[in-house]
Design a protein around this motif. Structure first.
Motif, PDB file in Angstrom:
ATOM      1  N   UNK A 396       0.831  -1.206   0.000  1.00 32.99           N
ATOM      2  CA  UNK A 396       0.000   0.000   0.000  1.00 32.99           C
ATOM      3  C   UNK A 396       0.864   1.253   0.000  1.00 32.99           C
ATOM      4  N   UNK A 397       2.057   1.184   0.606  1.00 37.08           N
ATOM      5  CA  UNK A 397       2.963   2.328   0.578  1.00 37.08           C
ATOM      6  C   UNK A 397       3.562   2.530  -0.803  1.00 37.08           C
ATOM      7  N   UNK A 398       4.060   1.435  -1.404  1.00 37.98           N
ATOM      8  CA  UNK A 398       4.746   1.550  -2.686  1.00 37.98           C
ATOM      9  C   UNK A 398       3.782   1.797  -3.839  1.00 37.98           C
ATOM     10  N   UNK A 399       2.726   0.999  -3.918  1.00 38.98           N
ATOM     11  CA  UNK A 399       1.842   1.058  -5.078  1.00 38.98           C
ATOM     12  C   UNK A 399       0.480   1.671  -4.763  1.00 38.98           C
ATOM     13  N   UNK A 400       0.346   2.203  -3.559  1.00 35.61           N
ATOM     14  CA  UNK A 400      -0.849   2.942  -3.206  1.00 35.61           C
ATOM     15  C   UNK A 400      -0.518   4.411  -3.081  1.00 35.61           C
ATOM     16  N   UNK A 401       0.152   4.766  -1.977  1.00 35.59           N
ATOM     17  CA  UNK A 401       0.473   6.166  -1.716  1.00 35.59           C
ATOM     18  C   UNK A 401       1.347   6.753  -2.816  1.00 35.59           C
ATOM     19  N   UNK A 402       2.425   6.044  -3.162  1.00 37.02           N
ATOM     20  CA  UNK A 402       3.353   6.594  -4.150  1.00 37.02           C
ATOM     21  C   UNK A 402       2.705   6.694  -5.530  1.00 37.02           C
ATOM     22  N   UNK A 403       1.901   5.682  -5.880  1.00 34.40           N
ATOM     23  CA  UNK A 403       1.261   5.678  -7.190  1.00 34.40           C
ATOM     24  C   UNK A 403       0.207   6.781  -7.307  1.00 34.40           C
ATOM     25  N   UNK A 463      10.934  -8.820  -9.510  1.00 35.61           N
ATOM     26  CA  UNK A 463      12.141  -9.657  -9.605  1.00 35.61           C
ATOM     27  C   UNK A 463      12.183 -10.708  -8.509  1.00 35.61           C
ATOM     28  N   UNK A 464      11.827 -10.317  -7.292  1.00 40.88           N
ATOM     29  CA  UNK A 464      11.901 -11.238  -6.156  1.00 40.88           C
ATOM     30  C   UNK A 464      10.617 -11.131  -5.343  1.00 40.88           C
ATOM     31  N   UNK A 465       9.872 -12.240  -5.185  1.00 41.78           N
ATOM     32  CA  UNK A 465       8.622 -12.203  -4.415  1.00 41.78           C
ATOM     33  C   UNK A 465       8.853 -11.620  -3.020  1.00 41.78           C
ATOM     34  N   UNK A 466       8.039 -10.669  -2.655  1.00 41.29           N
ATOM     35  CA  UNK A 466       8.260  -9.934  -1.403  1.00 41.29           C
ATOM     36  C   UNK A 466       8.207 -10.861  -0.194  1.00 41.29           C
ATOM     37  N   UNK A 467       9.255 -10.780   0.634  1.00 42.38           N
ATOM     38  CA  UNK A 467       9.294 -11.491   1.911  1.00 42.38           C
ATOM     39  C   UNK A 467       9.321 -12.998   1.807  1.00 42.38           C
ATOM     40  N   UNK A 468       9.438 -13.531   0.589  1.00 41.15           N
ATOM     41  CA  UNK A 468       9.406 -14.982   0.435  1.00 41.15           C
ATOM     42  C   UNK A 468       8.035 -15.588   0.681  1.00 41.15           C
ATOM     43  N   UNK A 469       6.983 -14.753   0.653  1.00 42.26           N
ATOM     44  CA  UNK A 469       5.635 -15.262   0.898  1.00 42.26           C
ATOM     45  C   UNK A 469       5.108 -16.020  -0.317  1.00 42.26           C
ATOM     46  N   UNK A 470       4.137 -16.924  -0.114  1.00 40.44           N
ATOM     47  CA  UNK A 470       3.562 -17.678  -1.238  1.00 40.44           C
ATOM     48  C   UNK A 470       2.896 -16.760  -2.258  1.00 40.44           C
ATOM     49  N   UNK A 471       2.847 -17.223  -3.500  1.00 41.84           N
ATOM     50  CA  UNK A 471       2.253 -16.412  -4.573  1.00 41.84           C
ATOM     51  C   UNK A 471       0.789 -16.077  -4.294  1.00 41.84           C
ATOM     52  N   UNK A 472       0.028 -17.052  -3.777  1.00 42.79           N
ATOM     53  CA  UNK A 472      -1.398 -16.796  -3.511  1.00 42.79           C
ATOM     54  C   UNK A 472      -1.568 -15.692  -2.468  1.00 42.79           C
ATOM     55  N   UNK A 473      -0.662 -15.677  -1.493  1.00 43.14           N
ATOM     56  CA  UNK A 473      -0.733 -14.690  -0.419  1.00 43.14           C
ATOM     57  C   UNK A 473      -0.433 -13.295  -0.950  1.00 43.14           C
ATOM     58  N   UNK A 474       0.622 -13.183  -1.758  1.00 40.41           N
ATOM     59  CA  UNK A 474       0.956 -11.895  -2.369  1.00 40.41           C
ATOM     60  C   UNK A 474      -0.122 -11.456  -3.353  1.00 40.41           C
ATOM     61  N   UNK A 475      -0.756 -12.435  -4.006  1.00 41.21           N
ATOM     62  CA  UNK A 475      -1.822 -12.109  -4.949  1.00 41.21           C
ATOM     63  C   UNK A 475      -3.033 -11.497  -4.280  1.00 41.21           C
ATOM     64  N   UNK A 476      -3.300 -11.902  -3.033  1.00 35.17           N
ATOM     65  CA  UNK A 476      -4.458 -11.375  -2.307  1.00 35.17           C
ATOM     66  C   UNK A 476      -4.123 -10.087  -1.575  1.00 35.17           C
ATOM     67  N   UNK A 477      -3.085 -10.114  -0.733  1.00 38.13           N
ATOM     68  CA  UNK A 477      -2.779  -8.980   0.144  1.00 38.13           C
ATOM     69  C   UNK A 477      -1.752  -8.019  -0.442  1.00 38.13           C
ATOM     70  N   UNK A 478      -1.198  -8.356  -1.605  1.00 42.62           N
ATOM     71  CA  UNK A 478      -0.237  -7.485  -2.267  1.00 42.62           C
ATOM     72  C   UNK A 478      -0.807  -6.932  -3.559  1.00 42.62           C
ATOM     73  N   UNK A 479      -0.555  -7.644  -4.652  1.00 35.85           N
ATOM     74  CA  UNK A 479      -0.980  -7.171  -5.969  1.00 35.85           C
ATOM     75  C   UNK A 479      -2.495  -7.049  -6.080  1.00 35.85           C
ATOM     76  N   UNK A 480      -3.229  -8.017  -5.515  1.00 38.54           N
ATOM     77  CA  UNK A 480      -4.689  -7.963  -5.598  1.00 38.54           C
ATOM     78  C   UNK A 480      -5.254  -6.748  -4.890  1.00 38.54           C
ATOM     79  N   UNK A 481      -4.696  -6.434  -3.730  1.00 39.99           N
ATOM     80  CA  UNK A 481      -5.151  -5.263  -2.983  1.00 39.99           C
ATOM     81  C   UNK A 481      -4.871  -3.975  -3.756  1.00 39.99           C
ATOM     82  N   UNK A 482      -3.713  -3.895  -4.418  1.00 42.04           N
ATOM     83  CA  UNK A 482      -3.353  -2.699  -5.186  1.00 42.04           C
ATOM     84  C   UNK A 482      -4.347  -2.468  -6.324  1.00 42.04           C
ATOM     85  N   UNK A 483      -4.682  -3.529  -7.052  1.00 43.49           N
ATOM     86  CA  UNK A 483      -5.635  -3.418  -8.170  1.00 43.49           C
ATOM     87  C   UNK A 483      -7.022  -3.076  -7.640  1.00 43.49           C
TER      88      UNK A 483
END
Length: 539
Positions: A396-403, A463-483
């Motif tokens: 949310x900081x990188x792709x929310x506030x900054x975007x 380039x590198x999945x954030x924090x080593x978290x699973x793709x499904x997790x980043x898809x929901x709480x990372x990229x999915x939340x940004x979209x």
């Protein structure tokens, strides 16, 4: 004769001083205490102050002025202010509101942690040498999302104080801008300042404090040749001053018509930076003591964020004479700083719905805060809370506030060409003129800096999945939340404004501001209704 209607009386701060304290309270948050010291240390120590001050003067304060000008001129929450600027700009306001929704649900839990650790500090609950294990295992009961998925296991020592935090902020929000937010900041900000000043003095008398200060202030001039250091300075300033996600737009809309905007902005900007430097002194003095106690260099104990607050500082509390006092002061300061920031974040949401729907304060507050409190409890009082918080905060900081900051600056400066209008508004009401230099900084330098930071973050996280978290997790709480923030922002802007809302469906509010119907003296001016344009033509 032009037909107009009087809008419901808009809330206002009791005075400019209350506004300044509230704005400082919003800006001075958890990041000032646990992020800036480490960012400065990593960025070259004393040498980092050069890019930091450059970022403050060329980007932070100019963007602060931009938010002030938009909120004060268009007299509304973020969606209403952008809509009054131009109908097509309304989604920018809702994008900012939704960013605040995301931040509010996890920010409250950090305040709750700090509240519990204030109590723990008085009793040294964690036990000497067990600070890290106590925080992650005993207190949070953290589980790995890669192993257990999204947990629903309730953690009472987190959930119960989280309920208390939400009840407190709900009361403050329901009381309104003057009796709630303004009064809370008038009490909490002086207390925060005194507590933190005492903490710094306490830290300076710890053995090894000078080693920590030497590490913090000794300049590494070679760092100034590293573009990443400059990018870090600009990135920190954007987040530190609470610019570009609706807070300062909303707060400035509560100012009286004849208010010194630029003078107020300078006070807020430099007060925020002064607090950060004070935090750096206190934190690194304490880290110097910790390094000496453990027989290691300061860089062996220096850390940032949650690790600094809930692992390093409890270690210092355990080892220092009178450590309980240091712990109570430190975590108490975190609580106060967190509450003043949290209420400013929630105000963006409450004000937006109040403007959109025309509801009264208490009803809007309850409709906003109760669902957010439930979501906050469901996600952040469980064993996987830390992973959700870490991921959500990073994205949310990188792709929310900054975007949204980048898009808003481009839209306002280059698509709507509103900078000349906003310059004129600032110059007419302020103690000094901003002129062409401000337009250059906002219209050219800010987009370049934001664009560079955004692209860098995008490349890193792809380039590198954030924090080593699973793709499904980043898809929901990372990229999915940004979209989702962008899509929901567009959908909310498509909803009709309430018949009794503050907004009047005038396609060009600027035209009204220049017309004979506009009286700049009252706190609330007449605003044209949806039918006003046609009635003008008939007249």
């Amino acid at each position: 004769m032009t037909a107009t209607t009087q809008t419901p009386k808009r809330e206002a701060f009791g005075s400019r001083n209350v506004f300044i304290l509230s704005a400082i309270g919003s800006a001075v948050g958890l990041g000032n205490i646990w992020r800036f010291p480490y960012v400065a240390y990593e960025g070259g120590g004393g040498a980092f102050l050069i890019p930091y001050l450059c970022a403050l003067l060329t980007a932070g304060i100019p963007l602060l002025f931009l938010d002030y000008a938009i909120g004060h001129r268009y007299r509304g929450s973020a969606p209403l202010a952008f809509r009054r600027m131009h109908r097509a700009a309304e989604p920018l306001g809702w994008w900012q509101v939704l960013i605040c929704v995301v931040i509010a649900v996890y920010y409250a839990v950090i305040v709750a942690w700090a509240g519990m650790y204030t109590w723990f500090s008085a009793q040294l609950t964690w036990g000497p040498g067990n600070e890290e294990g106590f925080f992650f295992t005993d207190f949070l009961r953290s589980a790995d999302v890669a192993e257990v998925g999204l947990s629903g296991e309730f953690v009472p020592q987190v959930g119960i104080p989280l309920v208390v935090v939400w009840l407190l902020v709900i009361v403050i929000m329901a009381l309104g801008v003057k009796r709630g937010i303004g009064a809370a900041n008038m009490i909490l900000m002086p207390l925060l300042t005194v507590m933190f000043a005492v903490l710094v003095v306490q830290s300076l008398f710890l053995p090894g404090a000078m080693e920590g200060l030497n590490a913090f202030f000794t300049p590494d001039w070679q760092a100034l040749a590293d573009p990443a250091v400059w990018a870090s300075a600009y990135g920190h300033i954007f987040f530190s001053l609470s610019v570009a996600f609706g807070i300062m737009v909303t707060y400035s809309s509560y100012l009286k018509r004849k208010t010194d905007l630029t003078g107020s902005g300078l006070v807020v900007g430099f007060a925020n930076s002064g607090f950060e430097i004070l935090a750096g002194i206190g934190v690194f003095a304490a880290l110097g003591f910790m390094a000496q106690s453990q027989g290691v260099a300061v860089d062996g104990v220096a850390s940032s964020g949650i690790g600094l607050a809930f692992v390093a500082f409890p270690t210092i509390v355990s080892q220092a004479t009178g450590g309980s006092i240091i712990g109570v002061l430190f975590f108490g300061a975190l609580v106060f700083a967190g509450i003043t920031s949290l209420i400013s974040i929630l105000e963006v949401i409450v004000a937006a719905l109040q403007d959109k729907l025309g509801w009264r304060r208490v009803r809007t507050t309850l409709v906003v805060t109760i669902p957010l409190a439930v979501i906050s409890m469901a996600l952040f009082s469980t064993t996987t809370a830390l992973s959700v918080l870490d991921t959500t905060d990073a994205f949310v900081n990188a792709f929310g506030i900054m975007a949204v900051a980048l898009v808003a600056v481009i839209v306002v400066a280059w698509l709507l060409h509103k900078l000349p209008v906003l310059v004129e508004h600032l110059d007419r009401r302020s103690s000094f003129r901003v002129g062409r230099i401000w337009k250059l900084l906002v219209g050219v330098l800010a987009p370049l800096a934001l664009g560079y930071l955004l692209i860098s973050e995008l490349v890193t996280k792809i380039t590198e999945p954030y924090g080593g978290y699973p793709d499904w997790f980043l898809g929901v709480f990372g990229w999915g939340m940004v979209v989702a923030l962008v899509v929901l922002g567009l959908l909310l802007s498509a909803l009709p404004w309430g018949a009794h809302s503050h907004a009047k469906d005038d396609p060009d509010y600027d035209e009204f501001l220049q017309s004979e119907d506009y009286d700049p003296d009252p706190e609330t001016a007449a605003v044209p209704t949806a039918s006003a344009p046609s009635e003008r033509s008939e007249a």
